[in-house]
Scaffold this motif. Structure first.
Motif, PDB file in Angstrom:
ATOM      1  N   LEU A   1      15.276  14.071   9.892  1.00 46.98           N
ATOM      2  CA  LEU A   1      14.638  14.210  11.236  1.00 46.98           C
ATOM      3  C   LEU A   1      15.671  13.522  12.142  1.00 46.98           C
ATOM      4  N   PHE A   2      16.470  12.614  11.982  1.00 49.44           N
ATOM      5  CA  PHE A   2      17.278  11.907  12.852  1.00 49.44           C
ATOM      6  C   PHE A   2      16.174  11.135  13.766  1.00 49.44           C
TER       7      PHE A   2
ATOM      8  N   GLN B   1      10.044   9.637  15.515  1.00 52.45           N
ATOM      9  CA  GLN B   1       9.844   8.286  16.240  1.00 52.45           C
ATOM     10  C   GLN B   1       9.731   8.781  17.871  1.00 52.45           C
ATOM     11  N   VAL B   2      10.721   9.715  18.162  1.00 57.13           N
ATOM     12  CA  VAL B   2      10.727   9.988  19.607  1.00 57.13           C
ATOM     13  C   VAL B   2       9.451  10.742  20.081  1.00 57.13           C
ATOM     14  N   ILE B   3       8.912  11.494  19.067  1.00 55.58           N
ATOM     15  CA  ILE B   3       7.857  12.433  19.431  1.00 55.58           C
ATOM     16  C   ILE B   3       6.430  11.491  19.588  1.00 55.58           C
TER      17      ILE B   3
ATOM     18  N   VAL C   1       4.643  -1.409  26.607  1.00 56.89           N
ATOM     19  CA  VAL C   1       4.892  -1.287  25.375  1.00 56.89           C
ATOM     20  C   VAL C   1       5.158   0.142  24.857  1.00 56.89           C
ATOM     21  N   ALA C   2       4.718   0.983  25.256  1.00 54.64           N
ATOM     22  CA  ALA C   2       4.952   2.581  24.924  1.00 54.64           C
ATOM     23  C   ALA C   2       6.126   3.030  25.437  1.00 54.64           C
ATOM     24  N   LEU C   3       6.607   2.425  26.856  1.00 48.65           N
ATOM     25  CA  LEU C   3       7.618   2.997  27.246  1.00 48.65           C
ATOM     26  C   LEU C   3       8.886   2.209  26.658  1.00 48.65           C
ATOM     27  N   ALA C   4       8.757   1.052  26.325  1.00 49.24           N
ATOM     28  CA  ALA C   4       9.835   0.377  25.428  1.00 49.24           C
ATOM     29  C   ALA C   4       9.744   0.889  24.034  1.00 49.24           C
ATOM     30  N   LEU C   5       8.841   1.585  23.667  1.00 45.99           N
ATOM     31  CA  LEU C   5       8.991   2.362  22.205  1.00 45.99           C
ATOM     32  C   LEU C   5       9.683   3.712  22.334  1.00 45.99           C
ATOM     33  N   VAL C   6       9.318   4.452  23.629  1.00 45.32           N
ATOM     34  CA  VAL C   6      10.217   5.698  23.943  1.00 45.32           C
ATOM     35  C   VAL C   6      11.738   5.293  23.867  1.00 45.32           C
ATOM     36  N   VAL C   7      12.185   4.171  24.768  1.00 43.34           N
ATOM     37  CA  VAL C   7      13.518   3.957  25.056  1.00 43.34           C
ATOM     38  C   VAL C   7      14.135   3.634  23.582  1.00 43.34           C
TER      39      VAL C   7
ATOM     40  N   ALA D   1      13.187   4.715  20.743  1.00 38.44           N
ATOM     41  CA  ALA D   1      13.185   5.442  19.708  1.00 38.44           C
ATOM     42  C   ALA D   1      14.386   6.650  20.130  1.00 38.44           C
ATOM     43  N   GLN D   2      14.539   6.835  21.365  1.00 40.69           N
ATOM     44  CA  GLN D   2      15.431   7.746  22.001  1.00 40.69           C
ATOM     45  C   GLN D   2      17.075   7.154  21.678  1.00 40.69           C
ATOM     46  N   ALA D   3      17.033   6.002  21.913  1.00 36.92           N
ATOM     47  CA  ALA D   3      18.438   4.949  21.530  1.00 36.92           C
ATOM     48  C   ALA D   3      18.658   5.320  20.146  1.00 36.92           C
ATOM     49  N   ARG D   4      17.915   4.903  19.086  1.00 37.11           N
ATOM     50  CA  ARG D   4      17.964   5.090  17.730  1.00 37.11           C
ATOM     51  C   ARG D   4      18.340   6.551  17.146  1.00 37.11           C
ATOM     52  N   ARG D   5      17.493   7.653  18.000  1.00 37.50           N
ATOM     53  CA  ARG D   5      18.069   9.208  17.564  1.00 37.50           C
ATOM     54  C   ARG D   5      19.360   9.118  17.914  1.00 37.50           C
ATOM     55  N   ALA D   6      19.753   8.713  19.450  1.00 34.70           N
ATOM     56  CA  ALA D   6      21.310   9.086  19.730  1.00 34.70           C
ATOM     57  C   ALA D   6      22.156   8.286  19.028  1.00 34.70           C
TER      58      ALA D   6
END
Length: 160
Positions: free
Chosen positions: A85-86, A90-92, A132-138, A140-145
């Protein structure tokens, strides 16, 4: 020219097996069960409330039920994945959390204003959840990238 190494029967079976780790599968089952349980609970509460309900109460029940169904759908989707899933999962999950936090904060703040209770406490508490949710979005997207960059380095192929 080098010959491609041959795979044993066990290697072939291992490659055909689901790639989700035990931890990811447990997380998926937990999200699915929590979502279904929450949706049933919210639907039952909503259905059994006596008398006519105000519009904001219907809105609150509907939003909470939708959030529960979103988590159930996420858990079901995650359980059906058989490919890497790369960090898409986590992003979703992070986006579901952010949308739920924003909507809940908005509804609670509107209810507080309608009751004349002030917006300070609901906005502050909601702001913490949204941050907190916004930090998790950022994150997760950084990890995916980062994972997709690493995959591209190793294989030379792009992933969407």
């Amino acid at each position: 020219m080098t010959e491609e190494p041959r795979l044993s029967a066990q290697d072939m079976i291992d490659r055909l097996s689901p790639v989700l780790s035990l931890r990811t599968r447990i997380r998926a089952v937990a999200a699915l069960l929590a979502g279904v349980t929450g949706a049933v609970f919210m639907g039952t509460l909503w259905w059994t409330e006596p008398g006519p309900l105000p519009g904001r109460t219907h809105l609150a029940f509907a939003l909470l039920t939708v959030f529960c169904l979103a988590w159930a759908a996420y858990g079901g989707w995650l359980l059906t994945r058989r490919i890497p899933l790369f960090a898409t999962d986590q992003v979703i999950a992070a986006w579901i959390g952010l949308v739920a936090s924003l909507a809940t904060t908005a509804v609670v703040t509107v209810v507080a204003v309608q009751r004349g209770a002030g917006v300070g406490l609901p906005s502050a508490a909601g702001g913490v959840f949204v941050a907190v949710a916004l930090a998790l979005v950022v994150r997760a997207q950084a990890r995916r990238a980062a994972l997709l960059r690493r995959k591209h380095e190793l294989t030379g192929r792009e992933e969407r």
